[in-house]
Design a protein around this motif. Structure first.
Motif, PDB file in Angstrom:
ATOM      1  N   ILE A   1      22.640 -78.629  29.171  1.00  0.00           N
ATOM      2  CA  ILE A   1      22.976 -77.208  30.067  1.00  0.00           C
ATOM      3  C   ILE A   1      23.096 -76.431  28.560  1.00  0.00           C
ATOM      4  CG2 ILE A   1      23.888 -75.794  31.399  1.00  0.00           C
ATOM      5  CD1 ILE A   1      24.165 -77.853  33.330  1.00  0.00           C
TER       6      ILE A   1
ATOM      7  N   GLU B   1      24.288 -82.951  34.352  1.00  0.00           N
ATOM      8  CA  GLU B   1      22.854 -83.028  34.117  1.00  0.00           C
ATOM      9  C   GLU B   1      22.133 -81.674  34.512  1.00  0.00           C
ATOM     10  OE1 GLU B   1      18.979 -85.479  36.329  1.00  0.00           O
ATOM     11  OE2 GLU B   1      20.932 -85.605  37.304  1.00  0.00           O
ATOM     12  N   PRO B   2      21.326 -81.457  33.237  1.00  0.00           N
ATOM     13  CA  PRO B   2      20.977 -80.102  32.976  1.00  0.00           C
ATOM     14  C   PRO B   2      19.593 -79.805  33.881  1.00  0.00           C
ATOM     15  CG  PRO B   2      20.017 -81.598  31.301  1.00  0.00           C
ATOM     16  CD  PRO B   2      20.981 -82.533  32.083  1.00  0.00           C
ATOM     17  N   THR B   3      19.805 -79.575  35.160  1.00  0.00           N
ATOM     18  CA  THR B   3      18.667 -79.523  36.178  1.00  0.00           C
ATOM     19  C   THR B   3      18.343 -78.058  36.397  1.00  0.00           C
ATOM     20  OG1 THR B   3      20.291 -79.811  38.077  1.00  0.00           O
ATOM     21  CG2 THR B   3      19.025 -81.701  37.433  1.00  0.00           C
ATOM     22  N   LEU B   4      17.889 -77.387  35.009  1.00  0.00           N
ATOM     23  CA  LEU B   4      17.698 -75.942  35.095  1.00  0.00           C
ATOM     24  C   LEU B   4      16.282 -75.702  34.601  1.00  0.00           C
ATOM     25  CD1 LEU B   4      21.327 -74.733  34.183  1.00  0.00           C
ATOM     26  CD2 LEU B   4      20.444 -74.597  36.269  1.00  0.00           C
TER      27      LEU B   4
ATOM     28  N   LEU C   1      17.907 -75.371  30.748  1.00  0.00           N
ATOM     29  CA  LEU C   1      17.805 -76.601  29.950  1.00  0.00           C
ATOM     30  C   LEU C   1      17.444 -76.202  28.511  1.00  0.00           C
ATOM     31  CD1 LEU C   1      17.513 -79.645  29.798  1.00  0.00           C
ATOM     32  CD2 LEU C   1      14.723 -79.074  30.542  1.00  0.00           C
TER      33      LEU C   1
ATOM     34  N   LEU D   1      25.181 -74.488  40.229  1.00  0.00           N
ATOM     35  CA  LEU D   1      25.223 -75.948  39.705  1.00  0.00           C
ATOM     36  C   LEU D   1      26.347 -76.275  39.341  1.00  0.00           C
ATOM     37  CD1 LEU D   1      23.853 -78.645  38.831  1.00  0.00           C
ATOM     38  CD2 LEU D   1      22.969 -77.625  36.788  1.00  0.00           C
TER      39      LEU D   1
END
Length: 244
Positions: free
Chosen positions: A138, A86-89, A165, A33
């Motif tokens: 993140i 953007e924290p897409t984890l 996240l 990411l």
């Protein structure tokens, strides 16, 4: 150590000694990411296996304690960049952190010394408010100074096996309470982002208590620190509780 490191040319390979929390998956996801979104901040992922991840070697030397004011500012810039993505984890498991902390402190509370007093005081604390993410970012998850590489101008971040996240307040708390940076003045970072002081205090007590369980007598890292470290940590825990 949670991993070993091999370097071959421009490629570094991390081989994990444990992966019960999905460490290789977390590292690979974060690097993939971030290398796309902010390529000058982190290593570029190269390849991976079930228990290893290969990535590019990046410039810079690890920070030492105390970090200089210039290095603290550079870290602030790096965190700004990290938290702009953007924290897409996968989310961090704060409930497991709290449970692990209480479990580690339970035997220490039987001691008749400052360590026992700190562990007993923690038993009455409520950290459940930290289960809700209020300022999602993140989360790097491991603010050991060795994970921040500074080249004299820019700072880069490595070691994302604990990433996910997370919550900015929790990230600042773990930075402030990490044993590796105790002599560094982190005050400039506290003025950099809006943070609820009360919530930060709650988070700091959790991380300080976590470290007490880790380095206290019988803890997994008890033998890695000089005599008196656990007692000093216990006093720090009691001080944080008194401030609240």
């Amino acid at each position: 150590m949670t991993h070993s490191v091999d370097v071959s040319g421009a490629v570094l390979t991390k081989r994990y000694t444990s992966w019960s929390r999905g460490e290789p998956d977390r590292e690979w996801a974060a690097l993939t990411l971030l290398a796309n979104a902010v390529p000058d901040l982190v290593p570029t992922p190269v390849s991976r296996g079930p228990q290893w991840v290969s990535m590019s070697v990046i410039p810079g030397e690890p920070l030492a304690d105390p970090a200089t004011p210039e290095q603290v500012d550079a870290l602030g810039d790096a965190l700004d960049t990290l938290w702009s993505v953007e924290p897409t984890l996968a989310p961090l498991d704060v409930a497991a952190l709290i449970e692990r902390t209480f479990r580690a402190l339970a035997p220490l509370s039987e001691r008749d010394d400052v360590i026992g007093a700190a562990a007993t005081a923690c038993a009455g604390l409520d950290w459940s408010s930290l289960l809700t993410i209020q300022d999602p970012v993140i989360a790097h998850g491991d603010p050991n100074l060795a994970n921040y590489l500074y080249d004299g101008t820019s700072l880069r971040i490595v070691d994302f096996e604990d990433s996910g996240l997370g919550d900015r307040t929790m990230e600042l708390a773990t930075l402030l309470e990490h044993l590796a940076g105790r002599r560094t003045d982190w005050t400039p970072l506290l003025h950099r982002w809006p943070v609820d002081p009360e919530r930060l205090g709650v988070a700091r007590t959790l991380w300080a208590a976590f470290w007490l369980g880790l380095i206290g007598p019988g803890g997994p890292s008890a033998s890695r620190n000089p005599p008196g470290t656990a007692e000093s940590q216990a006093e720090r825990v009691l001080g944080l509780i008194a401030r609240r």
